[in-house]
Design an enzyme around this catalytic site. Structure first.
Site, PDB file in Angstrom:
ATOM      1  N   LYS A  13     123.150  72.763  72.354  1.00 41.56           N
ATOM      2  CA  LYS A  13     122.305  71.707  72.920  1.00 41.56           C
ATOM      3  C   LYS A  13     121.984  72.020  74.365  1.00 41.56           C
ATOM      4  O   LYS A  13     122.693  72.770  75.037  1.00 41.56           O
ATOM      5  CB  LYS A  13     123.023  70.342  72.834  1.00 41.56           C
ATOM      6  CG  LYS A  13     123.335  69.895  71.427  1.00 41.56           C
ATOM      7  CD  LYS A  13     122.083  69.522  70.681  1.00 41.56           C
ATOM      8  CE  LYS A  13     122.422  68.995  69.298  1.00 41.56           C
ATOM      9  NZ  LYS A  13     121.278  68.924  68.440  1.00 41.56           N
ATOM     10  N   CYS A  14     120.929  71.390  74.845  1.00 44.87           N
ATOM     11  CA  CYS A  14     120.475  71.539  76.230  1.00 44.87           C
ATOM     12  C   CYS A  14     121.646  71.268  77.185  1.00 44.87           C
ATOM     13  O   CYS A  14     122.407  70.333  76.947  1.00 44.87           O
ATOM     14  CB  CYS A  14     119.338  70.551  76.479  1.00 44.87           C
ATOM     15  SG  CYS A  14     118.619  70.676  78.114  1.00 44.87           S
ATOM     16  N   PRO A  15     121.823  72.073  78.184  1.00 48.45           N
ATOM     17  CA  PRO A  15     120.974  73.135  78.719  1.00 48.45           C
ATOM     18  C   PRO A  15     121.381  74.544  78.268  1.00 48.45           C
ATOM     19  O   PRO A  15     120.837  75.522  78.766  1.00 48.45           O
ATOM     20  CB  PRO A  15     121.170  73.002  80.221  1.00 48.45           C
ATOM     21  CG  PRO A  15     122.629  72.652  80.349  1.00 48.45           C
ATOM     22  CD  PRO A  15     122.909  71.748  79.144  1.00 48.45           C
TER      23      PRO A  15
END
Length: 75
Positions: A13-15
Site C-alpha cells: 500500500k501507499c507509499p
C-alpha cells in the site's frame, strides 16, 4: 513493451510502491525502462504524480485482473 527491469510491488500500500520504484529507478541508467506491477488502486494517481514531479516518463499504464502495470522511462 520492452523493459530493462521489473519491479513487483503487488500487495503493498501507499507509499511503499512509489518508494520502491524511486529506489529501483535510482539504480538504473538514463533511458532505461522499469516495468512495475501493483495492486493498490491509488497507485494510478500516485504514479502519474510521481512521473510529473520527478521528470521520469510514464510510458504506459493499464489494468488487468486487478493488477496495475506501469512502464516508466528513467530521465
Amino acid at each position: 513493451m520492452h523493459c530493462d527491469r521489473e519491479l513487483d510491488v503487488r500487495g503493498l500500500k501507499c507509499p511503499l510502491p512509489i518508494l520502491r520504484t524511486k529506489k529501483a529507478l535510482s539504480e538504473m541508467a538514463s533511458g532505461d525502462v522499469l516495468h512495475v506491477l501493483a495492486t493498490d488502486p491509488g497507485s494510478v494517481k500516485d504514479f502519474q504524480a510521481f512521473a510529473k514531479q520527478t521528470g521520469n516518463e510514464l510510458l504506459s499504464n493499464g489494468e488487468g485482473n486487478q493488477v496495475f502495470e506501469f512502464y516508466l522511462k528513467r530521465k
